[in-house]
Design a protein around this motif. Structure first.
Motif, PDB file in Angstrom:
ATOM      1  N   MET A 209     -20.651  13.492 -24.065  1.00  0.00           N
ATOM      2  CA  MET A 209     -21.799  14.210 -24.623  1.00  0.00           C
ATOM      3  C   MET A 209     -22.767  13.237 -25.298  1.00  0.00           C
ATOM      4  N   HIS A 210     -22.209  12.301 -26.054  1.00  0.00           N
ATOM      5  CA  HIS A 210     -23.042  11.325 -26.757  1.00  0.00           C
ATOM      6  C   HIS A 210     -23.870  10.511 -25.769  1.00  0.00           C
ATOM      7  N   HIS A 211     -23.225   9.977 -24.740  1.00  0.00           N
ATOM      8  CA  HIS A 211     -23.942   9.126 -23.800  1.00  0.00           C
ATOM      9  C   HIS A 211     -24.865   9.935 -22.888  1.00  0.00           C
ATOM     10  N   PHE A 219     -26.698  18.485 -18.305  1.00  0.00           N
ATOM     11  CA  PHE A 219     -25.276  18.817 -18.276  1.00  0.00           C
ATOM     12  C   PHE A 219     -24.731  18.881 -16.854  1.00  0.00           C
ATOM     13  N   ASP A 220     -25.508  19.445 -15.921  1.00  0.00           N
ATOM     14  CA  ASP A 220     -25.013  19.558 -14.546  1.00  0.00           C
ATOM     15  C   ASP A 220     -24.953  18.203 -13.854  1.00  0.00           C
ATOM     16  N   VAL A 221     -25.871  17.303 -14.197  1.00  0.00           N
ATOM     17  CA  VAL A 221     -25.809  15.940 -13.647  1.00  0.00           C
ATOM     18  C   VAL A 221     -24.559  15.226 -14.164  1.00  0.00           C
ATOM     19  N   VAL A 222     -24.282  15.401 -15.464  1.00  0.00           N
ATOM     20  CA  VAL A 222     -23.090  14.791 -16.052  1.00  0.00           C
ATOM     21  C   VAL A 222     -21.833  15.308 -15.367  1.00  0.00           C
ATOM     22  N   ASP A 223     -21.785  16.609 -15.105  1.00  0.00           N
ATOM     23  CA  ASP A 223     -20.604  17.163 -14.432  1.00  0.00           C
ATOM     24  C   ASP A 223     -20.474  16.643 -13.011  1.00  0.00           C
ATOM     25  N   ALA A 224     -21.599  16.432 -12.332  1.00  0.00           N
ATOM     26  CA  ALA A 224     -21.538  15.867 -10.983  1.00  0.00           C
ATOM     27  C   ALA A 224     -20.975  14.452 -11.008  1.00  0.00           C
ATOM     28  N   LEU A 225     -21.246  13.727 -12.109  1.00  0.00           N
ATOM     29  CA  LEU A 225     -20.790  12.332 -12.223  1.00  0.00           C
ATOM     30  C   LEU A 225     -19.369  12.195 -12.733  1.00  0.00           C
ATOM     31  N   THR A 226     -18.923  13.136 -13.579  1.00  0.00           N
ATOM     32  CA  THR A 226     -17.642  12.960 -14.279  1.00  0.00           C
ATOM     33  C   THR A 226     -16.534  13.855 -13.739  1.00  0.00           C
ATOM     34  N   GLY A 227     -16.687  14.338 -12.514  1.00  0.00           N
ATOM     35  CA  GLY A 227     -15.655  15.146 -11.886  1.00  0.00           C
ATOM     36  C   GLY A 227     -14.881  14.359 -10.849  1.00  0.00           C
ATOM     37  N   SER A 228     -14.833  14.882  -9.638  1.00  0.00           N
ATOM     38  CA  SER A 228     -14.000  14.279  -8.590  1.00  0.00           C
ATOM     39  C   SER A 228     -14.453  12.876  -8.202  1.00  0.00           C
ATOM     40  N   LEU A 229     -15.725  12.540  -8.452  1.00  0.00           N
ATOM     41  CA  LEU A 229     -16.200  11.191  -8.116  1.00  0.00           C
ATOM     42  C   LEU A 229     -15.460  10.110  -8.885  1.00  0.00           C
ATOM     43  N   VAL A 302     -27.677  26.565 -15.866  1.00  0.00           N
ATOM     44  CA  VAL A 302     -27.129  25.653 -16.863  1.00  0.00           C
ATOM     45  C   VAL A 302     -28.092  25.561 -18.041  1.00  0.00           C
ATOM     46  N   LEU A 303     -27.541  25.357 -19.222  1.00  0.00           N
ATOM     47  CA  LEU A 303     -28.376  25.258 -20.412  1.00  0.00           C
ATOM     48  C   LEU A 303     -29.198  23.968 -20.396  1.00  0.00           C
ATOM     49  N   ASP A 304     -30.498  24.109 -20.569  1.00  0.00           N
ATOM     50  CA  ASP A 304     -31.399  22.983 -20.738  1.00  0.00           C
ATOM     51  C   ASP A 304     -31.715  22.909 -22.225  1.00  0.00           C
ATOM     52  N   ILE A 305     -31.145  21.927 -22.938  1.00  0.00           N
ATOM     53  CA  ILE A 305     -31.288  21.936 -24.394  1.00  0.00           C
ATOM     54  C   ILE A 305     -32.709  21.574 -24.835  1.00  0.00           C
ATOM     55  N   ALA A 306     -33.439  20.857 -23.982  1.00  0.00           N
ATOM     56  CA  ALA A 306     -34.820  20.526 -24.344  1.00  0.00           C
ATOM     57  C   ALA A 306     -35.682  21.785 -24.376  1.00  0.00           C
ATOM     58  N   ASN A 308     -34.218  24.848 -24.440  1.00  0.00           N
ATOM     59  CA  ASN A 308     -33.399  25.878 -25.086  1.00  0.00           C
ATOM     60  C   ASN A 308     -33.330  27.151 -24.254  1.00  0.00           C
ATOM     61  N   GLU A 309     -33.132  26.968 -22.953  1.00  0.00           N
ATOM     62  CA  GLU A 309     -32.999  28.118 -22.056  1.00  0.00           C
ATOM     63  C   GLU A 309     -32.180  27.700 -20.835  1.00  0.00           C
ATOM     64  N   TYR A 310     -31.712  28.696 -20.091  1.00  0.00           N
ATOM     65  CA  TYR A 310     -30.944  28.425 -18.880  1.00  0.00           C
ATOM     66  C   TYR A 310     -31.891  28.199 -17.703  1.00  0.00           C
ATOM     67  N   VAL A 311     -31.562  27.190 -16.902  1.00  0.00           N
ATOM     68  CA  VAL A 311     -32.334  26.901 -15.697  1.00  0.00           C
ATOM     69  C   VAL A 311     -31.365  26.811 -14.521  1.00  0.00           C
ATOM     70  N   LEU A 312     -31.889  26.956 -13.333  1.00  0.00           N
ATOM     71  CA  LEU A 312     -31.052  26.893 -12.142  1.00  0.00           C
ATOM     72  C   LEU A 312     -30.362  25.533 -12.068  1.00  0.00           C
ATOM     73  N   SER A 313     -29.040  25.550 -11.879  1.00  0.00           N
ATOM     74  CA  SER A 313     -28.268  24.310 -11.828  1.00  0.00           C
ATOM     75  C   SER A 313     -28.461  23.642 -10.473  1.00  0.00           C
ATOM     76  N   ALA A 314     -29.016  22.440 -10.504  1.00  0.00           N
ATOM     77  CA  ALA A 314     -29.257  21.708  -9.260  1.00  0.00           C
ATOM     78  C   ALA A 314     -28.983  20.218  -9.423  1.00  0.00           C
ATOM     79  N   GLY A 315     -28.407  19.821 -10.561  1.00  0.00           N
ATOM     80  CA  GLY A 315     -28.186  18.410 -10.837  1.00  0.00           C
ATOM     81  C   GLY A 315     -27.139  17.791  -9.926  1.00  0.00           C
ATOM     82  N   LYS A 316     -27.429  16.571  -9.466  1.00  0.00           N
ATOM     83  CA  LYS A 316     -26.506  15.864  -8.581  1.00  0.00           C
ATOM     84  C   LYS A 316     -26.434  14.398  -8.983  1.00  0.00           C
ATOM     85  N   ALA A 317     -25.378  13.765  -8.533  1.00  0.00           N
ATOM     86  CA  ALA A 317     -25.286  12.326  -8.702  1.00  0.00           C
ATOM     87  C   ALA A 317     -26.287  11.660  -7.775  1.00  0.00           C
TER      88      ALA A 317
END
Length: 850
Positions: A209-211, A219-229, A302-306, A308-317
């Motif tokens: 979270m810090h990095h 958040f969705d980009v982070v999950d794409a990077l820190t999962g099965s990859l 996914v929550l977009d904290i900048a 402060n609302e939910y946006v369609l999750s499309a983040g990828k590595a």
């Protein structure tokens, strides 16, 4: 029962919340008589418990090995049933994570505990020594912490935490019970906040979270990077937080903040404002259907904290980073991440660096040795490798140097230096497994900073049952002495002296073991040849044959790719005359008709189908050889046993299956039917169970399982579906599977094994059975629940399992059913829609309904 004479005949769980109810469920899965306690409620004192038990039957994944098992959990309450605790060998407290509530309950129940009752708190991080103080001094030797991970049935890890007064023999007894009876991997943790797995796992999430914030990643980009990859579960970081519950995550973080004031990373033990905001809104994750993620219709937001609302999750590595992470060299991978200027690469290096740094600094404080920490993360968080394994694989000395450089440059989250032992282990001592290996895991064991030594695995007798225990990076198992080996299979035996988790055991018992070498242990002609060769060899020189794979799954079934390649690519042998010899005229006509629909030359298509039919005949012969060989055959099943793999399990004399075995005849899912003896075997079992000579009442249930390609959700359910027999054994711990299979094979051989007599008078359901099932299929077809092709496949399955258009009660032999299987299989394989289903499944991994 173990060597001390201790056994858990009856247990109680205090607290029917999410964890308490699921722990009770798993005790019932293990056939332990179990009481589940909760606070009284209104007119029915047990209403809260009854509701919790009913909820167990609805949850996914299933906490119960079979929904029917829920009826065995005995509801109880604190007002009426405390005296029942005196009958229990084990009592597990699993109420809310509040010291005041736990200690208040302890004072209430302590007078009712039996003289030998073990009392354990399922706390995720509270001090075990502090909890023990509420107990009468005379009972404290039977108190400890026992931390199951959620969900308890599926997560392998249990942390066992002694207090200062815990009796060592009691702990050994409890560990043996957890390992064998409940199938767990036990790690003994020190009494520090959040113990091992949660301490490391939650820090890893906080560092991520810090990095993520430092590098501006969603958040969705982070999950794409820190999962099965990177060898972590698909839920990665933020989806895992949603699964755990954001309120629970916040509680664990706050526990670390309150209990670890002097920790060098203390400033990071804080619930981020965005997380606290979600909790304040009641968005707690999956249990409230809204957390970091939220599903709206079919879309994931996914929550977009900048904003402060939910946006369609499309983040990828980033594609370049994803490609970099495919590097099979750990050293090359981490080196490239550190060297790359890309923010995603720098983010990942920072996450790894700070995780390694944290683990090294805290190892001595929280765990006995590096092995325990690595196993805790693998078994409790589902990581492919533990932190120290990843570090060591990438080059211990070089990574240590990079971490120290980043600490000196102020890039790391803490400026505390690496412990001196880290640098000392950067050398390559002679005792290493390989002179090039540096780090904490070596041939003498795993490093323990407190004693500055390498610790062997536990020498408790229970671990002698694990002939090939879960292994670490530096450990290479020696799978016995080869009897023969082909490109597809290996037949071997345990040597006279065998290494078993650091122990030397005598192994020469005359039992041969066969393991497949194909991907997912799929079955082609080469595997079939290997099995038949193994049976021949075993009949000449061995007492029994076990089919066991060195890694799950048992078998994903027939190699469809090879079968379809035969249809498309292989040159046919002598066309129609081959087919005419093998099929009845009706089958031949159907095959040729289907071939015309595919616009292929009749003779060409017929010849290719004949090749496939020869493989099906070989499959059936192999199944029958397993059943009628002169030595006992045992299938040792772990994980998937699908299609042909299931048929082999059904035809071995006995099966031993881990609880987490998922077994089924799935051929209908690709427009085919079981033709390796599966339909025959179910028809035979239905006939054996028939009342008044009518197999149909049993057979119709078997038909439904086959026609819907139903896969059991446990070995227990596989018995209910008919894939396993009542006499087949269920093993809770997968690492004990081979030990049990060998013991069973020896017992069968010692009993003077003879194969069963061939069934020659099997009553069939016949034309009436086919008509009954067909009527059901017509209704489903007219209601648009099944397609035209589904109807065809279902009708073929019904025809085979009912024995064809015969008078009900007619007596046939096994070969009759096998011939029906072959004919129907080829007829379906020749259809365009079945071939389309197979091709679609091979390409996408998903079924096609056409």
């Amino acid at each position: 029962m173990n060597n001390s004479g201790f056994t858990v005949r009856k247990a109680a769980v205090l607290g029917a919340g999410v964890m308490g109810a699921q722990i009770a469920a798993h005790l019932i899965n293990a056939n332990v008589e179990t009481l589940l306690f909760e606070l009284s409620a209104g007119e029915d004192p047990n209403a809260n418990v009854v509701k919790a038990i009913e909820n167990l039957k609805k949850q996914e994944p299933q906490p119960l090995s079979s929904t029917a098992r829920g009826t065995f959990i005995q509801p109880a309450n604190y007002d009426q049933n405390l005296e029942l605790l005196g009958e229990c060998d084990l009592v597990i407290e699993a109420i809310a994570e509040r010291m005041d509530l736990k200690t208040g309950l302890y004072a209430k129940i302590a007078p009712y505990l039996g003289e030998r009752t073990i009392f354990a708190s399922n706390t995720s991080g509270l001090s075990i020594n502090q909890l023990a103080q509420v107990f009468p001094e005379t009972l404290r030797h039977r108190f400890c912490g026992i931390h199951f991970f959620n969900p308890p049935r599926y997560m392998h890890l249990v942390e066992l935490i002694p207090c200062t007064t815990s009796d060592s023999a009691m702990l050994d007894d409890l560990e043996a019970f957890l390992v064998t009876s409940l199938g767990k991997g036990v790690v003994r943790a020190k009494d520090t906040p959040n113990f091992i797995a949660n301490r490391i796992g939650v820090f890893s999430m906080l560092a991520t979270m810090h990095h993520a914030s430092e590098f501006g990643l969603g958040f969705d980009v982070v999950d794409a990077l820190t999962g099965s990859l990177i060898g972590r579960p698909k839920s990665a970081t933020f989806r895992t937080a949603d699964l755990v519950g954001l309120d629970i995550l916040a509680h664990v973080i706050n526990t670390m903040r309150e209990m670890l004031p002097d920790d060098p990373w203390h400033e990071y033990y804080a619930v981020p404002p965005w997380l606290q905001g979600l909790i304040g809104k009641g968005a707690l994750g999956q249990k409230t259907k809204r957390g970091v993620y939220q599903k709206t219709g079919k879309d994931i937001h996914v929550l977009d904290i900048a904003r402060n609302e939910y946006v369609l999750s499309a983040g990828k590595a980033d594609p370049d980073i994803a490609e970099l992470l495919k590097d099979k060299s750990p050293a090359g991978k981490l080196g490239a991440l550190r060297a790359s200027p890309h923010p995603q690469a720098q983010f990942l290096w920072a996450v790894f660096r700070d995780l390694f740094h944290y683990c090294a600094v805290h190892l001595e404080e929280i765990a006995d040795n590096a092995r325990d920490l690595d196993f805790a993360m693998r078994w409790g968080f589902g990581w492919t490798q533990g932190p120290f394994e990843t570090w060591q694989a990438a080059g211990w000395g070089e990574i240590s140097g990079w971490i120290s450089e980043d600490i000196a440059a102020g890039k790391s989250m803490s400026n505390v230096s690496l412990p001196e032992w880290v640098h000392e282990l950067g050398q390559s001592p002679a005792q290493a497994v390989n002179p090039d290996i540096q780090g904490v895991h070596r041939k003498p064991g795993s490093y323990a900073p407190s004693s500055k030594s390498f610790r062997l695995r536990s020498l408790l007798p229970v671990y002698r049952r694990q002939l090939f225990p879960d292994r670490l990076l530096s450990e290479e198992p020696q799978y016995g002495q080869t009897v023969f080996e082909t490109q597809a299979v290996r037949m071997w035996s345990m040597p006279e002296k065998a290494e078993a988790g650091g122990r030397t055991e005598k192994g020469d018992d005359g039992i041969a073991i066969l393991s497949f070498k194909s991907k997912m242990h799929t079955i082609g002609s080469d595997v079939l040849d290997g099995i038949q060769q193994a049976i021949d060899e075993a009949e000449r020189n061995w007492r029994a044959l076990i089919i066991w794979q060195t890694e799950p799954p048992f078998s994903a079934g027939a190699n469809l790719k090879k079968a379809t390649e035969r249809l498309k690519n292989e040159e046919p042998p002598s066309a129609l005359n081959v087919l005419a010899k093998k099929f009845k005229k009706t089958a031949q006509s159907a095959v040729l008709k289907a071939a015309r629909k595919l616009n292929l030359a009749d003779a060409l298509m017929a010849g290719k189908l004949a090749e496939v039919e020869a493989m099906i005949a070989q499959f059936q012969q192999t199944s029958q050889a397993l059943r009628y060989s002169m030595i006992p055959t045992v299938a040792a099943v772990d994980g998937l046993a699908l299609g042909g793999g299931c048929e082999f399990v059904m035809h071995c004399d006995r099966a031993v299956a881990t609880l987490e075995s998922y077994i089924g005849l799935v051929e209908a899912g690709v427009g085919l039917l079981p033709a390796g003896g599966g339909c025959k075997e179910l028809a035979l079992r239905a006939a054996q169970k028939a009342k008044d000579g009518d197999p149909f009442p049993v057979l119709k249930n078997y038909f439904q399982s086959v026609a819907t390609a139903q896969v059991s959700k446990s070995a227990e359910e596989a018995k209910e579906l008919g894939y396993l027999r009542r006499a087949d054994e269920i093993v809770m711990n997968r690492f004990e599977l081979l030990y049990i299979a060998k013991a069973l094979a020896v017992a069968m051989a010692e009993a003077g094994y003879r194969p069963p007599l061939r069934a020659r008078r099997i009553p069939v359901a016949g034309a009436t059975g086919i008509a009954n099932i067909k009527g059901m299929l017509v209704n489903m077809h007219e209601g648009n629940f099944i397609s035209d092709h589904d109807f065809l496949v279902g009708t073929k399955i019904a025809s085979v399992m009912c024995g064809g258009e015969l008078t009900p009660g007619s007596l046939v032999d096994e070969e009759w059913f096998l011939e029906l299987e072959r004919d129907a299989f080829i007829e379906l394989l020749a259809t365009e829609k079945t071939q389309a289903r197979i091709e679609h499944t091979l390409k996408t991994g998903k079924p096609l309904r056409n």
